[in-house]
Design a protein around this motif. Structure first.
Motif, mmCIF file in Angstrom:
data_model
loop_
_atom_site.group_PDB
_atom_site.id
_atom_site.type_symbol
_atom_site.label_atom_id
_atom_site.label_comp_id
_atom_site.label_asym_id
_atom_site.label_seq_id
_atom_site.Cartn_x
_atom_site.Cartn_y
_atom_site.Cartn_z
ATOM 1 N N PRO A 142 -9.214 5.815 -14.674
ATOM 2 C CA PRO A 142 -10.311 5.685 -13.712
ATOM 3 C C PRO A 142 -9.974 4.557 -12.731
ATOM 4 C CG PRO A 142 -10.939 4.790 -15.842
ATOM 5 C CD PRO A 142 -9.603 5.427 -16.024
ATOM 6 N N GLU A 143 -10.586 4.582 -11.599
ATOM 7 C CA GLU A 143 -10.289 3.594 -10.563
ATOM 8 C C GLU A 143 -10.500 2.165 -11.062
ATOM 9 O OE1 GLU A 143 -11.504 2.737 -5.948
ATOM 10 O OE2 GLU A 143 -11.754 4.761 -6.755
ATOM 11 N N SER A 144 -11.454 1.968 -11.967
ATOM 12 C CA SER A 144 -11.733 0.621 -12.492
ATOM 13 C C SER A 144 -10.575 0.069 -13.335
ATOM 14 C CB SER A 144 -13.013 0.649 -13.328
ATOM 15 O OG SER A 144 -12.853 1.526 -14.430
ATOM 16 N N ALA A 145 -9.689 0.938 -13.815
ATOM 17 C CA ALA A 145 -8.556 0.507 -14.645
ATOM 18 C C ALA A 145 -7.268 0.378 -13.834
ATOM 19 C CB ALA A 145 -8.356 1.476 -15.802
ATOM 20 N N CYS A 146 -7.370 0.496 -12.523
ATOM 21 C CA CYS A 146 -6.198 0.383 -11.657
ATOM 22 C C CYS A 146 -6.135 -1.014 -11.056
ATOM 23 C CB CYS A 146 -6.260 1.416 -10.536
ATOM 24 S SG CYS A 146 -6.147 3.110 -11.127
ATOM 25 N N PHE A 147 -4.946 -1.572 -11.014
ATOM 26 C CA PHE A 147 -4.807 -2.863 -10.361
ATOM 27 C C PHE A 147 -4.023 -2.767 -9.067
ATOM 28 C CE2 PHE A 147 -2.140 -2.676 -14.125
ATOM 29 C CZ PHE A 147 -0.869 -2.962 -13.669
ATOM 30 N N TYR A 148 -3.756 -1.544 -8.637
ATOM 31 C CA TYR A 148 -3.194 -1.318 -7.311
ATOM 32 C C TYR A 148 -3.550 0.098 -6.884
ATOM 33 C CZ TYR A 148 0.047 -0.500 -3.506
ATOM 34 O OH TYR A 148 0.569 -0.188 -2.286
ATOM 35 N N ASN A 149 -4.037 0.249 -5.670
ATOM 36 C CA ASN A 149 -4.345 1.547 -5.063
ATOM 37 C C ASN A 149 -3.893 1.522 -3.616
ATOM 38 O OD1 ASN A 149 -5.823 3.283 -6.939
ATOM 39 N ND2 ASN A 149 -7.307 1.621 -6.971
ATOM 40 N N ALA A 150 -3.360 2.623 -3.154
ATOM 41 C CA ALA A 150 -2.969 2.740 -1.755
ATOM 42 C C ALA A 150 -2.984 4.204 -1.356
ATOM 43 C CB ALA A 150 -1.572 2.168 -1.524
ATOM 44 N N SER A 151 -3.249 4.447 -0.098
ATOM 45 C CA SER A 151 -3.134 5.780 0.450
ATOM 46 C C SER A 151 -1.671 5.951 0.851
ATOM 47 C CB SER A 151 -4.061 5.915 1.654
ATOM 48 O OG SER A 151 -4.007 7.223 2.152
ATOM 49 N N TYR A 152 -1.044 7.026 0.388
ATOM 50 C CA TYR A 152 0.384 7.202 0.640
ATOM 51 C C TYR A 152 0.636 7.705 2.051
ATOM 52 C CZ TYR A 152 5.187 8.744 0.286
ATOM 53 O OH TYR A 152 6.534 8.914 0.508
ATOM 54 N N ASP A 153 1.493 6.990 2.730
ATOM 55 C CA ASP A 153 1.956 7.374 4.055
ATOM 56 C C ASP A 153 3.469 7.192 4.031
ATOM 57 O OD1 ASP A 153 2.618 7.681 6.717
ATOM 58 O OD2 ASP A 153 1.437 5.972 7.422
ATOM 59 N N PRO A 154 4.239 8.260 4.238
ATOM 60 C CA PRO A 154 5.698 8.124 4.187
ATOM 61 C C PRO A 154 6.241 7.023 5.101
ATOM 62 C CG PRO A 154 5.107 10.434 4.288
ATOM 63 C CD PRO A 154 3.836 9.651 4.490
ATOM 64 N N ALA A 155 5.571 6.772 6.221
ATOM 65 C CA ALA A 155 6.023 5.715 7.131
ATOM 66 C C ALA A 155 5.826 4.323 6.515
ATOM 67 C CB ALA A 155 5.278 5.817 8.454
ATOM 68 N N GLN A 156 4.904 4.206 5.557
ATOM 69 C CA GLN A 156 4.630 2.924 4.897
ATOM 70 C C GLN A 156 5.262 2.834 3.512
ATOM 71 O OE1 GLN A 156 3.080 0.271 6.284
ATOM 72 N NE2 GLN A 156 3.220 1.522 8.128
ATOM 73 N N ARG A 157 6.161 3.765 3.217
ATOM 74 C CA ARG A 157 6.776 3.859 1.896
ATOM 75 C C ARG A 157 7.391 2.545 1.435
ATOM 76 N NH1 ARG A 157 12.025 4.977 0.401
ATOM 77 N NH2 ARG A 157 12.594 5.203 2.576
ATOM 78 N N LEU A 158 8.117 1.864 2.295
ATOM 79 C CA LEU A 158 8.775 0.619 1.887
ATOM 80 C C LEU A 158 7.769 -0.483 1.579
ATOM 81 C CD1 LEU A 158 11.846 0.640 4.293
ATOM 82 C CD2 LEU A 158 11.729 1.350 1.898
ATOM 83 N N ASN A 159 6.681 -0.539 2.331
ATOM 84 C CA ASN A 159 5.634 -1.530 2.032
ATOM 85 C C ASN A 159 4.975 -1.236 0.693
ATOM 86 O OD1 ASN A 159 6.043 -2.918 4.413
ATOM 87 N ND2 ASN A 159 4.521 -1.717 5.540
#
Length: 177
Positions: A142-159
């Motif tokens: 569940p989202e409450s058990a995540c310590f990192y979330n991001a929307s995936y964008d191939p252009a931001q892959r390295l970040n």
């Protein structure tokens, strides 16, 4: 020529064309590959944290209620009597229909499900898989058990890769203390 032979000849003369295989695009899995999820979790395992035993990593997939793919380590506290609780540390990519892919790094807690414990069988199987003992398929936390979330964008892959590395380094440091 009999009707049967005519039918038989006609069937032999027709070439069997195999129907095309259904096409499935594993977009969440491709995102995990692009982020090197397997490599980062393998690095965490190789650091051999002092207080826990790590197993895996393994790849898991599901299609309901959304399409998801995950790469997970499973770990428990060191020692014979600590089989009751197993933890999944994983990186999951999830995609609901026609939405962006979400990347999540988190931990799930699993409880031992079998009525009896056999240490020999447990330690043989746990190195390869955990489903037998914990009745779970590696679903995302569940989202409450995540310590990192991001929307995936191939252009931001390295970040995203750098942020995942930093978050996993914090987890490793915490478990090596």
């Amino acid at each position: 020529m009999s009707r049967h032979r005519h039918h038989e000849r006609r069937l032999k003369s027709q070439k069997y064309v195999q129907p095309p295989a259904p096409q499935f695009h594993d977009v969440p899995g491709q995102a995990l590959d692009a982020l090197n999820a397997w490599g980062y979790l393998e690095d965490c395992k190789e650091l051999n944290p002092a207080r826990i035993q790590c197993f895996g990593p393994g790849v898991f997939r599901g299609y309901l209620p959304m399409t998801w793919a995950g790469v997970c380590l499973w770990y428990k506290a060191r020692g014979y009597y600590h089989y009751g609780t197993l933890y999944l540390l994983g990186i999951w990519a999830m995609q609901a229909r026609d939405e962006a892919i979400t990347i999540a790094l988190g931990i799930r807690e699993l409880t031992y499900r079998l009525p009896h414990y056999n240490a020999e069988a447990y330690y043989f199987r746990i190195q390869r898989e955990f489903k037998t003992f914990y009745g779970d398929s590696g679903t995302p936390p569940p989202e409450s058990a995540c310590f990192y979330n991001a929307s995936y964008d191939p252009a931001q892959r390295l970040n995203i890769r750098r942020e995942l590395q930093e978050a996993l380094a914090d987890w490793t440091q915490e478990h090596n203390a």
